[in-house]
Design an enzyme around this catalytic site. Structure first.
Site, short mmCIF file in Angstrom:
data_model
loop_
_atom_site.label_atom_id
_atom_site.label_comp_id
_atom_site.label_asym_id
_atom_site.label_seq_id
_atom_site.Cartn_x
_atom_site.Cartn_y
_atom_site.Cartn_z
N ASP A 401 0.85 -1.20 0.00
CA ASP A 401 0.00 0.00 0.00
C ASP A 401 0.89 1.25 0.00
OD1 ASP A 401 -2.33 1.52 0.17
OD2 ASP A 401 -2.51 1.30 2.36
N GLU A 404 2.85 5.13 -3.87
CA GLU A 404 2.89 6.11 -5.00
C GLU A 404 4.21 6.88 -5.02
OE1 GLU A 404 0.31 5.67 -2.88
OE2 GLU A 404 -0.75 4.45 -4.34
N ASP A 476 -8.86 3.34 -3.12
CA ASP A 476 -9.96 3.71 -2.23
C ASP A 476 -11.19 4.19 -2.98
OD1 ASP A 476 -8.15 3.02 -0.33
OD2 ASP A 476 -7.68 5.07 0.28
O1 MIG Z 1 -4.08 6.08 4.51
O2 MIG Z 1 -4.00 0.90 5.58
O3 MIG Z 1 -5.90 2.06 0.01
O4 MIG Z 1 -6.97 -0.13 1.37
O5 MIG Z 1 -7.14 0.02 4.17
C1 MIG Z 1 -4.86 4.96 4.21
C2 MIG Z 1 -5.18 1.60 5.61
C3 MIG Z 1 -4.01 3.74 4.10
C4 MIG Z 1 -5.09 2.96 2.07
C5 MIG Z 1 -5.49 1.72 1.32
C6 MIG Z 1 -6.59 1.03 2.07
C7 MIG Z 1 -6.11 0.66 3.45
C8 MIG Z 1 -5.68 1.92 4.19
N1 MIG Z 1 -4.65 2.61 3.42
#
Ligand code: MIG
Length: 810
Positions: A401, A404, A476
């Site tokens: 996650d 980017e 998201d």
């Molecule tokens: O700032 O880890 O897209 O699937 O549950 C949010 C928490 C961070 C973004 C991800 C999402 C995940 C969430 N993350």
């Protein structure tokens, strides 16, 4: 008037535009043509008879480094004819014409049809620091692909930017979002082609947005470097594109099952309760995810010991129930003295740095963090080494996650240095490849530690070629009907762009779904390659049973259907591994010239594999207008037959997602299991749907989770339906793997009054009042019956031998 206009143009172009100029000289070296013009340097290389690589820069061209490309130039014969006005390069499948004054490039078929050409006045132009290739736009030209891009299937009239961005709850037309794949397919007249702009800096695409003259692609930094691909079929263009950028190695079978996620499940007791509830309710499940709360203060490679005192115990407890554990991994390493990952990262100097060689620090979940430079081989190795913390307790899935990369404030400084595998650069070239290289480091690192088992990696950000290491999800999204349908298009567009294993958060990440929306979404999700339900923190629980009894029954029905389709799905993923054909296929792949396919009413329809067509619709519509392309189609639930090339209206209550089977299809199915690796009943159900055209299906089987298939421990079998010869042939099995199925039940759909012959004798057929989708299950609940039209089907059961088997009919 005209003259003075041209004069003005020329003057202003001298100010800030530099065009390609006139060709001055060229040099042929094997399959590479080096060209110098009055303003720049060019290279045109024959990569294969169907792929031409074009490069242009104002400075001499050096070797160009690429994270995307793995396919090397193939020895290809071609001819080069040089005349006063042009150079013509002809391969077996296309003609590249380089006109000299000014230098412009066009591509033609061998028969002389114009496929694509530089816009005559602009061609390749440098405007200040950026370079753009302007291409003539054809009447009615359509554009598909470009990866994870919002908007319609046909991108004509729109423009897009590639700059990987964390965009929680993104708008339906937001751009850019998380990942960048600068590859698209253009379609006009009866021709189609692909263009891959291999430049990881911020790039821009214009498909006739705010102009009627051209389509264009722009790179803000570096050279113009693109691949032109021509084939007469879209699927062959995808095959060539994935020859260049690589394909997804066969994922584990368990990663094709249903996956349950939430921000966040904890502590251990809640996770185990969740698992038990799935098993008690007999809703199949393969994976549970732990989101950021599993860690100690969000520190990667740690566990929160209050919530998860004994991770190995939990992971193996789940495993005994047939459930795998997937953990979130964020790139940010907390700046905290004594934290082992921080200390060893510092010591080994693996973090991204400012130009003064201090480590860049930015804030994200753990607080101030440093970020591994995944574009540095040493950092990738360091990252991979850390995974023992997870693999040693039996974790098999890794969810990448925030890559980017995302930081609070979303302003990652431009001047940060990226190694770019020794080539050196900044955020400007590094950002769009960061997520892909993180996924690579994760995949390669975990693979080394998993004793021959296939790791599952999921990523949010990526660049062209990400499919070699990871699956992707669309970030998201929002709990709305429009977002659900947008998600279908995103997944399908990723498929066109080389990424076969893609999915979206079922139920919507942000916001609460209505029962109806969840029901519709999970039924569509059963037909997406990556099938996961996920929900944000501070939202209502979102498990299959969270939305009331009726929705639970619908969710159960479609999740079970997914598992029955596993032999078909596994074979389809194997096809994806071999030739890049995605699992979810927009109808534009098979029917690029059919205008209806792009119609707003039908643009979300897609093929799930070769046989099943899904027509997604909102949760408020209870009937659907469906476009059936050329051919014949069977209703998946009732076997009702429809002629193709027609729009029809079908009932679509929430328990009945419109799904159609293409005539001539071959669909192997199995009995329901609770997890994908559980042994099904000993009979493979081979559904054959009568059609007028010959069809072939490649059945594939192996152990589902190791790399032994690379050593030949697999089973591949061609199954051929031939209506002219009136034969169904199951070819001899190839490979050493022994099928888990002892018998094959061949089920004939739509064969009118046929009598079947096997081994020279007429087989007596068994006729049954039969539920076509659920031949093996008897459900008591009304709901299931409501979805199953009872039909009469004929079948017989034969032993599943390894030799060729031929069934004919009269
Ligand atoms: O700032 O880890 O897209 O699937 O549950 C949010 C928490 C961070 C973004 C991800 C999402 C995940 C969430 N993350």
């Amino acid at each position: 008037m005209l003259l003075s206009y041209a004069f003005v143009l020329q003057v202003s172009s001298q100010d800030f535009n530099v065009s390609a100029g006139d060709l001055k000289s060229f040099k042929q070296n094997g399959q590479v043509l080096g060209i110098a013009s009055s303003t720049g340097f060019y290279q045109v290389e024959v990569i294969s008879p169907s792929i031409i690589h074009v490069r242009a820069d104002q400075q001499k061209l050096e070797e160009n480094f690429s994270y995307a490309i793995v396919g090397k130039a193939q020895k290809s014969s071609y001819t080069l004819v040089d005349s006063n006005s042009e150079i013509v390069i002809t391969t077996d499948s296309l003609k590249t014409v380089i006109s000299k004054k000014p230098l412009r490039i066009s591509f033609y078929t061998i028969a002389g049809e114009l496929i694509n050409r530089d816009e005559p006045a602009f061609g390749i132009t440098w405007t200040e620091h950026e370079v753009t290739n302007y291409k003539k736009i054809f009447d009615g030209e359509r554009f598909i692909g470009l990866g994870e891009k919002t908007g319609p299937l046909d991108r004509r009239g729109n423009g897009y930017t590639n700059w990987n961005s964390d965009t929680p709850g993104y708008a339906l037309d937001a751009d850019p979002i998380y990942s960048s794949i600068p590859f698209y397919i253009g379609i006009h007249d009866s021709l189609c082609y692909g263009i891959f702009l291999d430049n990881s800096s911020k790039t821009h695409f214009n498909f006739g947005a705010s102009n009627t003259r051209f389509s264009s692609f722009t790179a803000e930094v570096g050279e113009l470097d693109y691949y032109f691909i021509y084939h007469s079929k879209v699927e062959d263009i995808i095959e060539s594109y994935t020859f260049l950028t690589g394909r997804t190695p066969l994922p584990s079978k368990w990663s094709m099952g249903f996956q349950q996620c939430r921000w966040s499940y904890y502590p251990e007791s809640e996770v185990m309760d969740l698992a038990r509830t799935f098993r008690e309710k007999e809703i199949p499940l393969d994976v549970i995810y732990l989101d950021i709360h599993f860690m100690d203060s969000y520190k990667i490679f740690t566990w929160n010991s209050d919530r998860f005192p004994d991770p190995a115990r939990m992971v193996s407890g789940l495993r005994k129930m047939g459930i795998r554990t997937t953990l979130i991994v964020d790139p940010g390493i907390k700046v905290e003295a004594g934290y082992p990952a921080y200390e060893s990262g510092l010591k080994q100097s693996i973090f991204l740095k400012y130009p003064d060689n201090t480590n860049y620090a930015g804030s994200v979940w753990p607080g101030l963090c440093h970020f591994p430079d995944f574009t540095n081989p040493a950092s990738r190795k360091w990252w991979g080494d850390q995974f023992s913390a997870y693999t040693s307790v039996g974790v098999e899935g890794f969810w990448n996650d925030m890559n980017e990369p995302a930081t609070w404030g979303q302003r990652f400084p431009s001047l940060v240095k990226f190694d770019l595998d020794g080539n050196g650069g900044s955020t400007l070239e590094g950002r769009n490849v960061y997520g892909m290289q993180m996924a690579r480091a994760t995949y390669e690192g975990a693979k080394l530690k998993m004793s021959g088992h296939r790791p599952f990696v999921l990523t949010r950000a990526g660049y062209a070629g990400l499919q070699r290491y990871t699956a992707i999800w669309t970030g998201d999204n929002v709990a709305s009907d429009d977002h659900m349908l947008l998600g279908v298009r995103l997944v399908n567009s990723l498929g066109v762009s080389g990424v076969g294993n893609a999915g979206m958060d079922i139920g919507g990440f942000v916001g609460n779904a209505s029962s109806e929306l969840f029901a519709r979404w999970i039924s569509i999700g059963a037909f997406t390659p990556f099938f996961r339900s996920h929900k944000s923190i501070n939202m209502k629980a979102s498990e299959p049973w969270s939305y009331g009894e009726e929705t639970e029954a619908i969710a159960k029905y479609y999740i079970r259907l997914r598992y029955k389709l596993m032999p078909y799905l596994y074979s389809t993923f194997s096809e994806n591994a071999l030739n890049g054909m995605p699992v979810a296929r927009t109808l534009a792949i098979e029917h690029p010239f059919e205008a209806k396919v792009y119609d707003g009413a039908f643009q979300n329809q897609f093929m799930f594999g070769d046989a099943l067509m899904v027509a997604p619709l909102s949760s408020t519509a209870m009937s659907a207008k469906v476009f059936l392309p050329h051919g014949e189609w069977f209703d998946f639930y009732s076997d009702q037959k429809f002629p193709g090339n027609k729009e029809i209206v079908v009932d679509a209550p929430l328990y009945r997602l419109p799904v159609f089977v293409k005539a001539g299809s071959i669909i192997p199915m199995q009995s329901v299991v609770q997890s994908a690796m559980e042994a099904p009943a000993d009979t493979l159900m081979l559904h054959i749907y009568y059609g007028n055209e010959k069809n072939e299906f490649t059945y594939y089987e192996d152990d589902g989770e190791t790399f032994d298939y690379e050593k030949g421990n697999s089973l591949t079998r061609s199954i051929i339906f031939d209506p002219l010869a009136k034969e169904l042939i199951m070819k001899e099995c190839e490979g050493s793997y022994a099928s888990i199925f002892k018998y094959v039940k061949v089920i004939f759909h739509g064969f009118e009054n046929a009598s079947f012959i096997l081994d020279g004798t007429v087989r007596s057929l068994l006729t049954t009042s039969y539920h076509p989708v659920f031949p093996d299950d008897i459900y008591r609940q009304e709901l299931y019956y409501a979805n199953q039209d009872v039909i009469n089907a004929v079948y017989f059961v034969i032993p599943n031998g390894r030799g060729e088997m031929k069934i004919s009919w009269k």
